[in-house]
Design a protein around this motif. Structure first.
Motif, PDB file in Angstrom:
ATOM      1  N   UNK A   1       1.053  -1.265  -0.085  1.00 25.64           N
ATOM      2  CA  UNK A   1       0.402   0.409   0.058  1.00 25.64           C
ATOM      3  C   UNK A   1       0.387   1.523  -0.028  1.00 25.64           C
ATOM      4  N   UNK A   2       1.721   1.604   0.843  1.00 25.54           N
ATOM      5  CA  UNK A   2       2.645   2.437   1.158  1.00 25.54           C
ATOM      6  C   UNK A   2       3.825   2.991  -0.324  1.00 25.54           C
ATOM      7  N   UNK A   3       3.878   1.637  -1.277  1.00 21.16           N
ATOM      8  CA  UNK A   3       4.694   1.258  -1.707  1.00 21.16           C
ATOM      9  C   UNK A   3       4.214   2.255  -3.327  1.00 21.16           C
ATOM     10  N   UNK A   4       2.526   2.301  -3.611  1.00 20.69           N
ATOM     11  CA  UNK A   4       2.701   2.563  -4.435  1.00 20.69           C
ATOM     12  C   UNK A   4       1.182   2.251  -5.111  1.00 20.69           C
ATOM     13  N   UNK A   5       0.562   0.938  -4.507  1.00 17.48           N
ATOM     14  CA  UNK A   5      -0.684   0.288  -4.323  1.00 17.48           C
ATOM     15  C   UNK A   5      -1.573   0.645  -3.501  1.00 17.48           C
ATOM     16  N   UNK A   6      -1.252   0.987  -2.426  1.00 18.68           N
ATOM     17  CA  UNK A   6      -2.246   2.307  -1.931  1.00 18.68           C
ATOM     18  C   UNK A   6      -2.791   3.531  -2.446  1.00 18.68           C
ATOM     19  N   UNK A   7      -3.768   3.991  -2.055  1.00 18.06           N
ATOM     20  CA  UNK A   7      -4.715   5.110  -1.616  1.00 18.06           C
ATOM     21  C   UNK A   7      -4.248   6.004  -0.928  1.00 18.06           C
ATOM     22  N   UNK A   8      -2.941   5.643  -0.187  1.00 28.23           N
ATOM     23  CA  UNK A   8      -2.784   7.102   0.869  1.00 28.23           C
ATOM     24  C   UNK A   8      -1.454   7.196   1.036  1.00 28.23           C
ATOM     25  N   UNK A   9      -1.418   8.040   1.392  1.00 25.66           N
ATOM     26  CA  UNK A   9       0.016   8.997   1.665  1.00 25.66           C
ATOM     27  C   UNK A   9       0.183   8.260   3.592  1.00 25.66           C
ATOM     28  N   UNK A  10       0.431   7.186   3.765  1.00 30.93           N
ATOM     29  CA  UNK A  10       0.255   6.867   5.304  1.00 30.93           C
ATOM     30  C   UNK A  10       1.295   8.112   6.332  1.00 30.93           C
ATOM     31  N   UNK A  11       0.340   9.112   7.051  1.00 32.37           N
ATOM     32  CA  UNK A  11       1.185   9.786   8.260  1.00 32.37           C
ATOM     33  C   UNK A  11       1.109   9.126   9.607  1.00 32.37           C
ATOM     34  N   UNK A  12       2.405   9.122  10.227  1.00 35.24           N
ATOM     35  CA  UNK A  12       1.929   8.615  11.637  1.00 35.24           C
ATOM     36  C   UNK A  12       1.548   9.424  12.579  1.00 35.24           C
ATOM     37  N   UNK A  13       0.251   9.706  12.767  1.00 38.13           N
ATOM     38  CA  UNK A  13      -0.698  10.202  13.947  1.00 38.13           C
ATOM     39  C   UNK A  13       0.209  10.549  14.794  1.00 38.13           C
ATOM     40  N   UNK A  14       0.394   8.878  15.730  1.00 38.11           N
ATOM     41  CA  UNK A  14       0.845   8.769  16.807  1.00 38.11           C
ATOM     42  C   UNK A  14       1.473   7.792  17.122  1.00 38.11           C
ATOM     43  N   UNK A  15       2.293   7.202  17.294  1.00 35.27           N
ATOM     44  CA  UNK A  15       2.570   5.594  17.715  1.00 35.27           C
ATOM     45  C   UNK A  15       3.461   6.043  19.152  1.00 35.27           C
ATOM     46  N   UNK A  16       2.761   5.076  20.221  1.00 34.42           N
ATOM     47  CA  UNK A  16       3.045   4.890  21.519  1.00 34.42           C
ATOM     48  C   UNK A  16       3.546   3.143  21.914  1.00 34.42           C
ATOM     49  N   UNK A  17       4.486   3.324  23.124  1.00 34.52           N
ATOM     50  CA  UNK A  17       5.040   2.162  23.019  1.00 34.52           C
ATOM     51  C   UNK A  17       4.917   1.922  24.804  1.00 34.52           C
ATOM     52  N   UNK A  18       3.977   0.947  25.241  1.00 35.67           N
ATOM     53  CA  UNK A  18       3.515   1.494  26.762  1.00 35.67           C
ATOM     54  C   UNK A  18       3.729  -0.278  27.663  1.00 35.67           C
ATOM     55  N   UNK A  19       3.617   0.757  28.829  1.00 40.56           N
ATOM     56  CA  UNK A  19       2.852  -0.344  29.872  1.00 40.56           C
ATOM     57  C   UNK A  19       1.743  -0.424  30.355  1.00 40.56           C
TER      58      UNK A  19
END
Lengths: 361, 291, 185
Positions: A218-236
């Motif tokens: 998807x990211x490489x051209x078969x997608x319909x979006x340019x993804x933007x990472x809105x939020x990425x979390x690592x947590x306990x």
């Protein structure tokens, strides 16, 4: 004849397993502890795919299978299916987690701040070959410096600001529900279109590599979006249960979790941001980013496989995919023989038939 | 599992979704059949496990070992002695009787898959009993090759309503499901679908009025070990380019061989007699290929 | 090789389930999964133990049975929603409930109710049964069921939609899956 062969087959199977164990060397508690201590990300990945949070068992599974990831996940899942359900945890909101890493690619800064946390993202990818030299003293341990002010334990989600500013639709209303009523892919068959809970569960336990492949497509051209990472979390995250006598909630322990949100504008023909989400047990960033991307794209209007929910969720099922792939090792000679019969019959038919061109003459 | 099995028997040929659990056997290696077997087995049962007709295949031996280990039941290679038979891709040559249960392992439960890979759409076709695409595909086979090209897993219509995949059994075995004395339970662990053919139920392969379904030809094939004819044979290529044949049903072959050694064994009536006639006379129609 | 011990409770479930599967496989043939002269309510409970748990719902108009079944953890639902329904004594008054019981959809005909109904396998009406699992026809006397039950059953079942029935008396069990055609003689 067959009876003797049966016993021979059973002996061969025992020997085959013995050969495997001998070749891979003896294993003991120390080696399981070592793997659990030094390969937490591998352990996390297996626990996520197995949907069983048990670092010690995951390390054991890894050692017992010689590091064959699919086999290790199968071992854990098979173990999991023998365990009774003791209780239902109380659902928690994502901002209640004890977050150690939280970044957003959408804004330079966000309420609560960007928090790098533990990551290799900005390390130089150079092999530390000096570690291989037994004559060299191990590098000195550098203690983590203490921060002047402690980082926040909880963060306001980026989506809160986006919703306030009319960039995102309001969060869907979900009245408090009994966890008993949440569909569970390990207890009920999945039919498509899948309820949202099942979709997120399937993504959470999907094969990391499979999600990456389809997400990357998807990211490489078969997608319909340019993804933007809105939020990425690592947590306990605390696992809250209720005291069966008093009904008081208490934390039975903490598990490591990862969450990612992907946004894209003009999703679904609306002048709004579209939002994709994924979460999994354990810290596995590539998995949740790819999964959140697929969550956003899976209902796509075009026929690309990565945009079809049933395709994505069926084919990233690690245990089923790997099991079916290796089942082709089993004998199929009866099936093949049946195909040969049809093939020979078609050959006979062809030799009897007059070619169309001759017929016309 | 048990609830779904009852539903499956009440809806012959209909695929009942069920929550397949992970078992200590890899998916695609018979986990569906194994779950059915384990949910059925009682203390008085006697189990036979076969793979491609053979009791001695490693996968059959492994499943048998697992079932015996988990339940402590007796095992056998004799189809007559077994109360429950778990099988991958074959039905024994000796006729099963009332009360026996046959569990078939299924890799792909959806017979419409070749013409409709979208399972949600395939389910709608079943709901409407709309099998036009399947008939079209059969017709195309005839046009292109002059014969039906389906090998094993030949689609059948059950109780006049549901199109069903009989699992990848050879066409030789397909008629054995029709008006059988035993119940057949089919389970796909990976695809999480269960279905059943109750006893004494109509099971007809798809065929045209003028072009008939045909079983694999066993004409001229003689088992090199037992001398048997008109049973399903394995074709064994020889180094000199020749071929020899061996009975596919190893439990039956063992009994024939023991009988020839003078041992006392009970050999049951078979679905096909020694002249190759199927026991429901008239069910298999004469050869009518266009050529 | 070690064998996993199966407890007495599981053995009992297995035996009852085997009889239930046989009852649906060979409709019209009486199965005897429990000792003769078991009270009907106990027979209903034995069946319920196999069929219902936390993940299912049930309905019964019988107060005592209701109390017993609640202990399985299954959810109580009205007859138009319950997966499993138990009528130790079926009267005319229960027929509207049966009429409303789920029959599944054409997409999911398995989303239909299973009914467990008490009766007597003696005298009364004689039914001629026909369908899958029956080689030609079977005749079976059945008493203590309102005659209107049979008319209702014929109306409700539009194969593949319809509900499935277990009939039981104190000693025996009989299956009537929706595929079985029943005709009063």
């Amino acid at each position: 004849m067959a009876y003797v062969a049966t016993r021979g087959g059973e002996q061969a199977m025992r020997h085959a397993e013995q050969f495997f164990r001998t070749l891979n060397g003896p294993v003991d508690t120390a080696c399981i502890r070592l793997i659990q201590r030094h390969m937490p990300y591998l352990i996390d990945r297996i626990m996520g795919e197995a949907s069983l949070y048990a670092p010690e068992l995951a390390a054991l599974a890894l050692v017992q299978t010689g590091g064959d990831l699919y086999e290790a996940v199968l071992l854990l899942r098979a173990y999991r299916s023998t365990q009774p359900r003791l209780a239902y945890a109380i659902p928690i909101e994502s901002e209640q987690t004890l977050t150690v890493r939280r970044i957003s690619a959408a804004f330079q800064d966000v309420p609560g701040g960007q928090m790098l946390g533990p990551t290799l993202d900005y390390s130089h990818r150079l092999l530390q070959t000096e570690l291989l030299d037994p004559t060299q003293a191990p590098p000195p341990r550098v203690p983590m410096p203490e921060a002047d002010t402690a980082a926040p334990r909880h963060y306001q989600p980026v989506t809160t600001w986006q919703r306030l500013n009319g960039l995102l639709d309001a969060a869907p209303e979900h009245p408090p529900c009994d966890p008993v009523d949440i569909p569970d892919v390990t207890r009920q068959p999945v039919t498509f279109p899948a309820p949202r809970a099942q979709r997120l569960q399937l993504l959470a336990r999907a094969d990391t590599g499979g999600l990456l492949t389809l997400g990357y497509a998807g990211m490489n051209g078969y997608g319909i979006t340019h993804p933007t990472v809105n939020e990425l979390c690592l947590a306990y995250a605390d696992v809250y249960l209720r005291n069966p006598l008093t009904g008081t909630p208490f934390s039975a322990g903490r598990v490591r979790i990862s969450q990612a949100e992907i946004v894209t504008p003009f999703r679904g023909g609306e002048a709004q941001l579209g939002l994709g989400f994924a979460a999994t047990m354990g810290w596995n960033e590539v998995k949740v980013i790819a999964a959140a991307m697929l969550d956003l794209e899976m209902d796509g209007p075009d026929p690309h496989p990565a945009h079809q929910e049933a395709f994505v969720l069926t084919h990233t099922e690690a245990v089923e995919a790997s099991g079916f792939c290796i089942h082709y090792k089993l004998p199929h000679y009866v099936t093949f023989q049946s195909n040969l019969d049809s093939l020979r019959r078609a050959q006979t038919q062809a030799s009897h038939r007059v070619p169309a061109t001759e017929q016309n003459e | 599992m048990r609830r779904r099995l009852l539903k499956a028997v009440a809806l012959p040929g209909y695929q009942v979704p069920y929550a397949s659990r992970e078992l200590p056997i890899a998916r695609g290696w018979g986990t569906g059949g194994l779950q059915v077997t384990l949910s059925l087995v009682g203390p008085c049962d006697c189990i036979k496990v076969i793979d491609q007709g053979a009791d001695d295949s490693v996968n059959a031996a492994n499943l048998r070992r697992f079932i015996a280990r988990m339940t402590g039941v007796e095992t056998t290679t004799d189809a007559l002695q077994a109360t429950l038979i778990q099988s991958r891709h074959r039905i024994p040559e000796e006729r099963l009787r009332e009360g026996q249960i046959l569990v078939l392992q299924v890799p792909s439960p959806e017979p419409l898959l070749p013409v409709q890979p979208d399972l949600a759409k395939a389910r709608e076709m079943h709901a409407d009993a709309d099998y036009a695409l399947m008939w079209l595909s059969l017709y195309e086979q005839l046009v292109q090759y002059g014969t039906f090209t389906t090998g094993a897993e030949y689609p059948v219509l059950v109780h006049g309503r549901y199109l069903m995949s009989p699992s990848p059994i050879p066409r030789w075995d397909t008629p054995m499901l029709h008006q059988a004395a035993h119940v057949t339970l089919l389970a796909a662990g990976r695809e999480k679908r269960l279905y059943a053919v109750p006893p004494y139920t109509d099971v007809y392969p798809l065929e045209f009025e003028d072009v008939h379904f045909r079983v694999e030809s066993q004409q001229g094939r003689v088992c090199y070990q037992t001398g048997a004819r008109h049973k399903l044979m394995n074709e064994l290529p020889q180094p000199d380019g020749q071929v020899r044949y061996q009975l596919s049903d190893s439990g039956y072959a063992t009994k024939l061989w023991q009988h020839q050694q003078g041992d006392t064994v009970t050999i049951g009536a078979t679905y096909y007699d020694d002249a190759g006639n199927f026991y429901h006379r008239g069910y298999l129609k004469p050869d009518t290929d266009p050529a | 090789m070690q064998s996993v011990p199966i407890d007495a409770r599981e053995r009992r479930f297995q035996a009852v389930f085997s009889a239930m599967l046989a009852a649906f496989s060979y409709p019209g043939r009486l199965q005897a999964p429990w000792p003769a002269a078991t009270p009907c309510i106990d027979a209903c409970t034995a069946i319920a133990d196999v069929l219902i748990d936390l993940e299912t719902s049930f309905y019964t108009p019988d107060a005592e049975l209701h109390q017993r079944l609640i202990r399985t953890g299954a959810r109580v639902k009205p007859p138009e929603q319950a997966d499993y329904q138990f009528y130790p004594l079926l009267s005319e008054a229960n027929l509207p409930a049966l009429q409303a019981a789920p029959v599944g959809s054409y997409l999911y005909p398995d989303h239909a109710a299973t009914l467990v109904i008490g009766c007597l396998f003696a005298a009364g009406l004689t039914l001629r049964l026909q369908g899958p699992g029956i080689q030609s026809t079977i005749e079976q006397p059945i008493d203590q069921l309102p005659a209107a039950f049979w008319t209702l059953r014929t109306q409700v079942i539009q194969y593949p939609r319809g509900w499935d029935v277990f009939l039981l008396d104190g000693s025996r069990l009989l299956g009537l899956p929706r595929t079985t055609h029943a005709e009063i003689l």
